[in-house]
Enzyme design. Structure first.
Site, PDB file in Angstrom:
ATOM      1  N   LYS A 194       0.839  -1.198   0.000  1.00 27.91           N
ATOM      2  CA  LYS A 194       0.000   0.000   0.000  1.00 27.91           C
ATOM      3  C   LYS A 194       0.877   1.253   0.000  1.00 27.91           C
ATOM      4  O   LYS A 194       0.691   2.166  -0.789  1.00 27.91           O
ATOM      5  CB  LYS A 194      -0.929  -0.036   1.221  1.00 27.91           C
ATOM      6  CG  LYS A 194      -1.795   1.187   1.373  1.00 27.91           C
ATOM      7  CD  LYS A 194      -2.765   1.050   2.528  1.00 27.91           C
ATOM      8  CE  LYS A 194      -3.436   2.393   2.797  1.00 27.91           C
ATOM      9  NZ  LYS A 194      -4.429   2.340   3.848  1.00 27.91           N
ATOM     10  N   GLU A 200      10.553  -4.607   4.606  1.00 26.27           N
ATOM     11  CA  GLU A 200      10.652  -6.022   4.223  1.00 26.27           C
ATOM     12  C   GLU A 200      10.330  -6.186   2.734  1.00 26.27           C
ATOM     13  O   GLU A 200      11.054  -6.850   1.989  1.00 26.27           O
ATOM     14  CB  GLU A 200       9.656  -6.877   5.029  1.00 26.27           C
ATOM     15  CG  GLU A 200       9.965  -7.010   6.506  1.00 26.27           C
ATOM     16  CD  GLU A 200       9.284  -5.946   7.342  1.00 26.27           C
ATOM     17  OE1 GLU A 200       9.001  -4.851   6.798  1.00 26.27           O
ATOM     18  OE2 GLU A 200       9.051  -6.200   8.531  1.00 26.27           O
ATOM     19  N   GLY A 252      -4.837  -1.773   4.841  1.00 29.48           N
ATOM     20  CA  GLY A 252      -4.000  -2.885   4.381  1.00 29.48           C
ATOM     21  C   GLY A 252      -4.634  -4.243   4.630  1.00 29.48           C
ATOM     22  O   GLY A 252      -4.689  -5.096   3.745  1.00 29.48           O
ATOM     23  N   ARG A 253      -5.154  -4.469   5.829  1.00 29.90           N
ATOM     24  CA  ARG A 253      -5.692  -5.802   6.160  1.00 29.90           C
ATOM     25  C   ARG A 253      -7.096  -6.021   5.599  1.00 29.90           C
ATOM     26  O   ARG A 253      -7.690  -7.070   5.822  1.00 29.90           O
ATOM     27  CB  ARG A 253      -5.644  -6.012   7.677  1.00 29.90           C
ATOM     28  CG  ARG A 253      -6.299  -4.912   8.502  1.00 29.90           C
ATOM     29  CD  ARG A 253      -5.932  -5.029   9.979  1.00 29.90           C
ATOM     30  NE  ARG A 253      -6.412  -3.902  10.771  1.00 29.90           N
ATOM     31  CZ  ARG A 253      -5.772  -2.746  10.917  1.00 29.90           C
ATOM     32  NH1 ARG A 253      -4.617  -2.546  10.298  1.00 29.90           N
ATOM     33  NH2 ARG A 253      -6.265  -1.785  11.673  1.00 29.90           N
ATOM     34  N   GLU A 338      -4.766  -6.758  14.813  1.00 30.06           N
ATOM     35  CA  GLU A 338      -4.256  -5.437  14.415  1.00 30.06           C
ATOM     36  C   GLU A 338      -5.398  -4.417  14.461  1.00 30.06           C
ATOM     37  O   GLU A 338      -5.169  -3.232  14.674  1.00 30.06           O
ATOM     38  CB  GLU A 338      -3.639  -5.487  13.010  1.00 30.06           C
ATOM     39  CG  GLU A 338      -2.781  -4.272  12.678  1.00 30.06           C
ATOM     40  CD  GLU A 338      -1.918  -4.449  11.437  1.00 30.06           C
ATOM     41  OE1 GLU A 338      -0.711  -4.713  11.561  1.00 30.06           O
ATOM     42  OE2 GLU A 338      -2.454  -4.297  10.323  1.00 30.06           O
ATOM     43  N   HIS A 369      -4.871 -33.658  17.403  1.00 26.85           N
ATOM     44  CA  HIS A 369      -3.741 -34.490  17.829  1.00 26.85           C
ATOM     45  C   HIS A 369      -2.594 -33.625  18.329  1.00 26.85           C
ATOM     46  O   HIS A 369      -1.451 -34.075  18.384  1.00 26.85           O
ATOM     47  CB  HIS A 369      -3.306 -35.379  16.664  1.00 26.85           C
ATOM     48  CG  HIS A 369      -4.426 -36.268  16.209  1.00 26.85           C
ATOM     49  ND1 HIS A 369      -4.698 -37.487  16.798  1.00 26.85           N
ATOM     50  CD2 HIS A 369      -5.397 -36.078  15.288  1.00 26.85           C
ATOM     51  CE1 HIS A 369      -5.767 -38.024  16.225  1.00 26.85           C
ATOM     52  NE2 HIS A 369      -6.219 -37.179  15.310  1.00 26.85           N
ATOM     53  N   LYS A 497       9.249  -0.844  14.416  1.00 28.42           N
ATOM     54  CA  LYS A 497       9.849  -0.488  13.116  1.00 28.42           C
ATOM     55  C   LYS A 497      10.953   0.553  13.319  1.00 28.42           C
ATOM     56  O   LYS A 497      12.035   0.454  12.760  1.00 28.42           O
ATOM     57  CB  LYS A 497       8.794   0.111  12.187  1.00 28.42           C
ATOM     58  CG  LYS A 497       7.808  -0.873  11.603  1.00 28.42           C
ATOM     59  CD  LYS A 497       6.901  -0.150  10.594  1.00 28.42           C
ATOM     60  CE  LYS A 497       5.697  -0.976  10.213  1.00 28.42           C
ATOM     61  NZ  LYS A 497       4.722  -0.269   9.404  1.00 28.42           N
TER      62      LYS A 497
HETATM   63  O1  F6P Z   1       3.194  -2.736   9.791  1.00 29.72           O
HETATM   64  C1  F6P Z   1       1.866  -3.050   9.676  1.00 29.72           C
HETATM   65  C2  F6P Z   1       1.365  -2.780   8.294  1.00 29.72           C
HETATM   66  O2  F6P Z   1       1.274  -1.426   8.088  1.00 29.72           O
HETATM   67  C3  F6P Z   1       0.048  -3.472   8.051  1.00 29.72           C
HETATM   68  O3  F6P Z   1      -1.024  -2.777   8.553  1.00 29.72           O
HETATM   69  C4  F6P Z   1       0.065  -3.620   6.578  1.00 29.72           C
HETATM   70  O4  F6P Z   1      -0.887  -4.539   6.119  1.00 29.72           O
HETATM   71  C5  F6P Z   1       1.493  -4.052   6.358  1.00 29.72           C
HETATM   72  O5  F6P Z   1       2.227  -3.321   7.307  1.00 29.72           O
HETATM   73  C6  F6P Z   1       2.042  -3.857   4.992  1.00 29.72           C
HETATM   74  O6  F6P Z   1       1.972  -2.527   4.595  1.00 29.72           O
HETATM   75  P1  F6P Z   1       2.177  -2.106   3.084  1.00 29.72           P
HETATM   76  O7  F6P Z   1       1.095  -2.712   2.290  1.00 29.72           O
HETATM   77  O8  F6P Z   1       2.127  -0.612   3.078  1.00 29.72           O
HETATM   78  O9  F6P Z   1       3.525  -2.623   2.645  1.00 29.72           O
END
Ligand code: F6P
Length: 532
Positions: A194, A200, A252-253, A338, A369, A497
């Protein structure tokens, strides 16, 4: 409100669920949305409690807030944004206004571009340097990974496109494993972010670019991007015709219904993806139209509030008896934890009760199990949520599916009924006697009276998956409103972060750990001695 709820829970704590369960209750404490059934008869909620819980919806103004959400009001107050993932599946609904403008033409236009691109990739019209695309690698994390990854697995029986891989972790083990299995010349890399700033994702995207560059001359041509930032995707070298944008009113979620779902769409095709959207839309309509007594998301949320804030059960297990839903618990962890893992009310005051519960789980029968021992005999009560389909996709093995269903129903029955000492004694009376019989029997007692919900549906189709996910999204919404918090920000992820950014040069040895606490400094020292 909360005192009354807790008092009610304490008052009925010893009542046996089983004793309340007659045929009337089975009908009255079940609700239908489309052809999906939610049974909550195996909970300790009676008619008066349900009325009280529904009263909380009235007190906290859930209906007005729901309508405000669907109408595009900026209900995400800490970020000043609307919350409009529902617009992404508003396939044949009316206009949705944000800041005086209808967002639907843009939403529909983007969906059409996704349809066309997905079709081109699937048909081979869009090619890599080595020909038809064989592999799609989605690079994203959190909401830009969990939704499409969960859904791609859930809808595996519908895959007829290229292979789909999901890379999320910055741990190089993740991307290395995926890239080893792909040919750069026939791979499409989709960078899903987003913000297009997530460390990452951007790190993995650069790694993928370098990997592809070793074999492909025009690397950018085999990259697509899903993001709200046209500027940043351009800086990364991705041509605008392969950038699928969305607005900041998609959290995002909550984002897999739009561009973030592109890899899923490429895997299952546009028609199946649209069916997925239609399932969610059907749940949206149900959530807006159904009376609270028949409203599945509202009731699901209220049962959760009863268990967590009323009875004090701190976790909830999500147990899909549907192996293709194996990532659903992980997906729900982000969606629910979240969203509602907050300690501050919308107005800035401390939350008067605990935030949403810890959500966890694994598919049945595997969990049986592994951890079900604790669910049945542990000292803490874990409310369970079972999901089960009438039919699987393996027709020739339907007898196995029947065994799966029997196990699912048996678990909720066992949790409710338990086994008392007399029955336990009779089970081992032929092996032991006297004090040893008592001792052995005691270990075989199940307290029972443990609540569960069962969500049953005909088959895990794209439409049904859409219904399920939207059901949980609205569950989160209702819980958030009743708790009085903002379900749509996530400030709690920021501190870690920031500290990671500050620690990177320390880990690399460019900076000393002098300003770190003793524990962190000692860990850095240990890891450096061992080669970090
Ligand atoms: O760090 C949490 C977050 O902001 C989530 O809410 C989001 O889904 C994820 O990181 C990834 O964010 P982006 O889509 O901006 O890379």
């Amino acid at each position: 409100m909360w005192t009354t709820l807790k008092a009610k829970a304490a008052e009925v704590a010893d009542r046996r669920i089983e004793a309340m369960l007659d045929a009337d209750r089975a009908a009255d404490f079940a609700v239908q949305a489309g052809d999906m059934r939610m049974d909550y008869a195996k909970t300790n909620i009676d008619v008066a409690t349900r009325d009280m819980l529904i009263g909380m919806l009235e007190t906290t103004g859930v209906a007005a807030k729901r309508d405000a959400m669907f109408a595009g009001t900026a209900i995400n107050e800490t970020e000043g944004r609307a919350v409009l993932h529902t617009a992404l599946r508003n396939l044949d609904g009316g206009p949705v206004m944000v800041g005086g403008a209808d967002v639907m033409p843009e939403v529909s236009g983007t969906l059409k571009r996704m349809d066309a691109f997905a079709q081109d990739v699937r048909s081979g019209k869009f090619q890599g340097q080595g020909g038809k695309i064989t592999d799609v690698v989605n690079i994203g994390i959190g909401g830009s990974d969990l939704g499409p990854a969960m859904a791609a697995l859930a809808l595996a029986p519908y895959h007829d496109g290229p292979r789909c891989h999901f890379v999320s972790n910055v741990d190089p083990a993740d991307i290395a494993k995926v890239l080893r299995s792909c040919d750069p010349a026939t791979t499409l890399v989709i960078v899903a972010s987003k913000t297009f700033t997530t460390i990452e994702t951007m790190t993995n995207a650069r790694t993928a670019k370098a990997w592809m560059g070793e074999k492909v001359s025009d690397v950018g041509a085999q990259f697509a991007a899903l993001s709200t930032s046209a500027e940043k995707t351009a800086d990364f070298g991705i041509s605008p015709d392969r950038v699928f944008g969305f607005e900041d009113w998609v959290g995002g979620r909550y984002s897999m219904w739009g561009p973030i779902g592109l890899s899923l769409m490429i895997a299952i095709g546009a028609d199946a993806f649209h069916a997925f959207l239609r399932g969610a839309q059907a749940m949206d309509v149900h959530f807006q139209a159904a009376d609270w007594h028949e409203n599945m998301p509202a009731l699901l949320a209220l049962v959760g509030i009863w268990h967590n804030q009323g009875c004090g059960y701190t976790t909830r297990a999500v147990l899909p008896y549907d192996n293709n839903l194996s990532r659903l618990p992980a997906y729900l962890q982000q969606l629910e934890m979240e969203s509602n893992g907050k300690g501050v009310s919308m107005d800035g005051a401390d939350l008067p009760v605990h935030s949403g519960p810890v959500v966890w789980g694994e598919p049945g029968t595997n969990g049986q199990h592994a951890f079900y021992q604790l669910i049945h005999q542990g000292t803490r009560v874990v409310p369970c949520e079972f999901l089960v389909a009438a039919r699987g996709h393996e027709d020739a093995l339907h007898h196995q599916h029947q065994l799966l269903v029997a196990n699912c129903l048996a678990q909720s029955e066992a949790l409710m009924k338990g086994r008392d000492l007399d029955e336990a004694r009779s089970k081992v009376a032929d092996k032991f006697e006297g004090a040893e019989l008592d001792r052995q029997a005691k270990h075989r007692v199940f307290p029972g009276n443990r609540p569960s919900i069962t969500l049953a549906y005909p088959q895990l189709t794209p439409f049904v998956l859409g219904q399920i996910v939207a059901l949980y999204e609205h569950r989160v919404f209702v819980e958030g409103v009743v708790l009085g918090l903002n379900s749509y920000d996530q400030w709690g992820v920021e501190l870690g972060k920031e500290l990671a950014t500050a620690l990177q040069p320390v880990v690399e040895g460019v900076k000393t750990a002098a300003d770190k606490d003793g524990s962190t400094a000692a860990l850095v020292d240990f890891l450096q001695k061992h080669g970090v």
